[in-house]
Design a protein around this motif. Structure first.
Motif, PDB file in Angstrom:
ATOM      1  N   LEU A 112     -18.953  -4.601   3.411  1.00 37.45           N
ATOM      2  CA  LEU A 112     -18.050  -3.658   2.754  1.00 37.45           C
ATOM      3  C   LEU A 112     -16.864  -3.313   3.653  1.00 37.45           C
ATOM      4  O   LEU A 112     -15.720  -3.227   3.189  1.00 37.45           O
ATOM      5  N   VAL A 113     -17.138  -3.118   4.925  1.00 36.23           N
ATOM      6  CA  VAL A 113     -16.055  -2.807   5.867  1.00 36.23           C
ATOM      7  C   VAL A 113     -15.076  -3.980   5.946  1.00 36.23           C
ATOM      8  O   VAL A 113     -13.851  -3.807   5.866  1.00 36.23           O
ATOM      9  N   ILE A 114     -15.624  -5.192   6.087  1.00 31.01           N
ATOM     10  CA  ILE A 114     -14.770  -6.383   6.144  1.00 31.01           C
ATOM     11  C   ILE A 114     -13.998  -6.550   4.839  1.00 31.01           C
ATOM     12  O   ILE A 114     -12.813  -6.914   4.831  1.00 31.01           O
ATOM     13  N   GLY A 115     -14.666  -6.263   3.723  1.00 31.15           N
ATOM     14  CA  GLY A 115     -14.023  -6.400   2.424  1.00 31.15           C
ATOM     15  C   GLY A 115     -12.844  -5.462   2.244  1.00 31.15           C
ATOM     16  O   GLY A 115     -11.809  -5.847   1.688  1.00 31.15           O
ATOM     17  N   VAL A 116     -12.984  -4.228   2.701  1.00 34.70           N
ATOM     18  CA  VAL A 116     -11.880  -3.272   2.594  1.00 34.70           C
ATOM     19  C   VAL A 116     -10.691  -3.738   3.432  1.00 34.70           C
ATOM     20  O   VAL A 116      -9.531  -3.660   2.995  1.00 34.70           O
ATOM     21  N   LEU A 117     -10.971  -4.249   4.622  1.00 35.23           N
ATOM     22  CA  LEU A 117      -9.887  -4.779   5.458  1.00 35.23           C
ATOM     23  C   LEU A 117      -9.217  -5.974   4.784  1.00 35.23           C
ATOM     24  O   LEU A 117      -7.988  -6.130   4.841  1.00 35.23           O
ATOM     25  N   LEU A 139      -5.125  -6.602   3.438  1.00 36.66           N
ATOM     26  CA  LEU A 139      -4.290  -7.795   3.620  1.00 36.66           C
ATOM     27  C   LEU A 139      -3.851  -8.368   2.278  1.00 36.66           C
ATOM     28  O   LEU A 139      -2.694  -8.771   2.112  1.00 36.66           O
ATOM     29  N   LEU A 140      -4.780  -8.397   1.311  1.00 37.51           N
ATOM     30  CA  LEU A 140      -4.429  -8.910  -0.013  1.00 37.51           C
ATOM     31  C   LEU A 140      -3.385  -8.025  -0.687  1.00 37.51           C
ATOM     32  O   LEU A 140      -2.506  -8.516  -1.400  1.00 37.51           O
ATOM     33  N   GLY A 141      -3.493  -6.720  -0.467  1.00 39.18           N
ATOM     34  CA  GLY A 141      -2.496  -5.813  -1.020  1.00 39.18           C
ATOM     35  C   GLY A 141      -1.108  -6.129  -0.494  1.00 39.18           C
ATOM     36  O   GLY A 141      -0.120  -6.088  -1.245  1.00 39.18           O
ATOM     37  N   ALA A 142      -1.045  -6.464   0.785  1.00 37.53           N
ATOM     38  CA  ALA A 142       0.244  -6.843   1.374  1.00 37.53           C
ATOM     39  C   ALA A 142       0.756  -8.137   0.753  1.00 37.53           C
ATOM     40  O   ALA A 142       1.954  -8.277   0.476  1.00 37.53           O
ATOM     41  N   VAL A 143      -0.165  -9.082   0.506  1.00 40.57           N
ATOM     42  CA  VAL A 143       0.224 -10.349  -0.118  1.00 40.57           C
ATOM     43  C   VAL A 143       0.760 -10.108  -1.526  1.00 40.57           C
ATOM     44  O   VAL A 143       1.755 -10.720  -1.944  1.00 40.57           O
ATOM     45  N   VAL A 144       0.114  -9.205  -2.259  1.00 44.84           N
ATOM     46  CA  VAL A 144       0.571  -8.880  -3.619  1.00 44.84           C
ATOM     47  C   VAL A 144       2.013  -8.390  -3.593  1.00 44.84           C
ATOM     48  O   VAL A 144       2.851  -8.803  -4.406  1.00 44.84           O
ATOM     49  N   VAL A 145       2.317  -7.517  -2.651  1.00 43.38           N
ATOM     50  CA  VAL A 145       3.673  -6.970  -2.553  1.00 43.38           C
ATOM     51  C   VAL A 145       4.664  -8.046  -2.115  1.00 43.38           C
ATOM     52  O   VAL A 145       5.749  -8.196  -2.696  1.00 43.38           O
ATOM     53  N   ASN A 203       2.810 -11.369  -7.785  1.00 45.26           N
ATOM     54  CA  ASN A 203       2.389 -12.639  -8.375  1.00 45.26           C
ATOM     55  C   ASN A 203       1.023 -12.467  -9.041  1.00 45.26           C
ATOM     56  O   ASN A 203       0.107 -11.893  -8.445  1.00 45.26           O
ATOM     57  N   PRO A 204       0.851 -12.946 -10.281  1.00 43.03           N
ATOM     58  CA  PRO A 204      -0.416 -12.722 -10.988  1.00 43.03           C
ATOM     59  C   PRO A 204      -1.629 -13.322 -10.285  1.00 43.03           C
ATOM     60  O   PRO A 204      -2.731 -12.770 -10.373  1.00 43.03           O
ATOM     61  N   TRP A 205      -1.436 -14.439  -9.573  1.00 36.21           N
ATOM     62  CA  TRP A 205      -2.575 -15.029  -8.864  1.00 36.21           C
ATOM     63  C   TRP A 205      -3.054 -14.109  -7.744  1.00 36.21           C
ATOM     64  O   TRP A 205      -4.263 -13.944  -7.536  1.00 36.21           O
ATOM     65  N   ALA A 258      -6.660 -12.142  -7.501  1.00 28.66           N
ATOM     66  CA  ALA A 258      -7.505 -12.190  -6.306  1.00 28.66           C
ATOM     67  C   ALA A 258      -7.832 -10.783  -5.828  1.00 28.66           C
ATOM     68  O   ALA A 258      -8.973 -10.488  -5.439  1.00 28.66           O
ATOM     69  N   HIS A 259      -6.842  -9.902  -5.873  1.00 32.86           N
ATOM     70  CA  HIS A 259      -7.027  -8.516  -5.442  1.00 32.86           C
ATOM     71  C   HIS A 259      -8.120  -7.836  -6.279  1.00 32.86           C
ATOM     72  O   HIS A 259      -8.993  -7.139  -5.740  1.00 32.86           O
ATOM     73  N   PHE A 260      -8.077  -8.053  -7.588  1.00 31.47           N
ATOM     74  CA  PHE A 260      -9.064  -7.438  -8.479  1.00 31.47           C
ATOM     75  C   PHE A 260     -10.447  -8.058  -8.296  1.00 31.47           C
ATOM     76  O   PHE A 260     -11.465  -7.345  -8.233  1.00 31.47           O
ATOM     77  N   LEU A 261     -10.511  -9.379  -8.206  1.00 32.88           N
ATOM     78  CA  LEU A 261     -11.808 -10.045  -8.101  1.00 32.88           C
ATOM     79  C   LEU A 261     -12.494  -9.739  -6.773  1.00 32.88           C
ATOM     80  O   LEU A 261     -13.724  -9.603  -6.721  1.00 32.88           O
ATOM     81  N   VAL A 262     -11.719  -9.608  -5.707  1.00 33.96           N
ATOM     82  CA  VAL A 262     -12.316  -9.200  -4.430  1.00 33.96           C
ATOM     83  C   VAL A 262     -12.853  -7.773  -4.548  1.00 33.96           C
ATOM     84  O   VAL A 262     -13.892  -7.439  -3.969  1.00 33.96           O
ATOM     85  N   SER A 263     -12.166  -6.947  -5.320  1.00 31.33           N
ATOM     86  CA  SER A 263     -12.674  -5.593  -5.569  1.00 31.33           C
ATOM     87  C   SER A 263     -14.043  -5.646  -6.234  1.00 31.33           C
ATOM     88  O   SER A 263     -14.947  -4.869  -5.898  1.00 31.33           O
ATOM     89  N   LEU A 264     -14.215  -6.576  -7.168  1.00 30.44           N
ATOM     90  CA  LEU A 264     -15.512  -6.707  -7.833  1.00 30.44           C
ATOM     91  C   LEU A 264     -16.584  -7.212  -6.871  1.00 30.44           C
ATOM     92  O   LEU A 264     -17.757  -6.858  -7.005  1.00 30.44           O
ATOM     93  N   VAL A 265     -16.186  -8.037  -5.913  1.00 26.23           N
ATOM     94  CA  VAL A 265     -17.144  -8.465  -4.884  1.00 26.23           C
ATOM     95  C   VAL A 265     -17.606  -7.252  -4.079  1.00 26.23           C
ATOM     96  O   VAL A 265     -18.800  -7.099  -3.779  1.00 26.23           O
TER      97      VAL A 265
END
Length: 228
Positions: free
Chosen positions: A32-37, A41-47, A52-54, A58-65
């Motif tokens: 969980l700690v690694i996942g939040v980190l 990073l993914l949030g930065a990639v989104v911005v 970008n929808p891809w 990824a941001h949403f699906l990692v949230s589900l993980v």
């Protein structure tokens, strides 16, 4: 974000103090700690990719993980506190293999429906802001495939319930999880059709996302309960 990070750190530390803790709980907490980190990073990639929808998917699906790991952590912690590492179900009759297979199918269909839902969003009007690119998919076709998968999942659940009612032991053990999942899944399907016929308003899209998480949590709890 700070509140979420604090909650994850607290859960990681708390796993070390649970009575009769097992190694899985420790690894889930660390995950969980690694996942939040990773999400940071993914949030930065989104911005940086202009929503970008891809990257959004990824941001949403990692949230589900992360949600998946959290659900397993809660289930393990509850079992450890009550029964210990070598705990077994208080039911003497084991779950049948056909029941486990049915639970696997429902879990798989549910996961597929959620993934297809991210494709629908990525191809639709709310994949990002007005300047963000969209997935080059036929929106009507991918929406129909998504809704068909949802209906198939609900149908599989109804068949599963019909099978369970013939076995008193399994029905008693799985009834609550089955009914909760069916209720949330039907509600989610209703929201999906409502937003489709209402022209996909942003508010209903947000509700649909929240229900998607609720559906995933409820199907995970059903799947876990079918394994013990």
């Amino acid at each position: 974000m700070y509140l979420l990070s604090a909650a994850v750190v607290a859960s990681a530390l708390g796993s070390f103090f649970v009575k009769s803790r097992n190694r899985s709980m420790i690894w889930l907490s660390i995950g969980l700690v690694i996942g939040v980190l990773t999400q940071v990073l993914l949030g930065a990639v989104v911005v940086l990719t202009g929503l970008n929808p891809w990257s959004n998917m990824a941001h949403f699906l990692v949230s589900l993980v992360l949600v998946t790991m959290a659900v397993f952590l809660v289930e393990f912690a509850g079992t450890a506190n009550v029964e210990g590492d070598s705990a077994i179900s208080d039911q003497t009759t084991p779950i049948r293999q056909t029941t486990k297979l049915s639970a696997n199918i429902i879990l798989g269909l549910c996961g597929l429906a959620i993934i297809l839902g991210t494709l629908v969003t990525g191809a639709g009007p709310h994949a990002g802001d007005e300047n963000a690119i969209r997935l080059t998919l036929n929106l009507r076709s991918i929406t129909r495939i998504h809704s068909a998968t949802v209906l198939l999942c609900i149908a599989a659940t109804l068949i599963f319930i019909a099978q369970m009612r013939r076995n008193i032991s399994e029905w008693t053990r799985l009834r609550a999880e089955l009914e909760i999942f069916l209720f949330v899944a039907v509600a989610q399907g209703g929201v999906g059709y409502l937003q489709y016929f209402a022209g996909v308003p942003a508010q209903l899209v947000a509700v649909h996302v929240v229900f998607a998480v609720a559906v995933w949590i409820s199907v995970l709890r059903l799947w876990i309960k079918s394994r013990v």
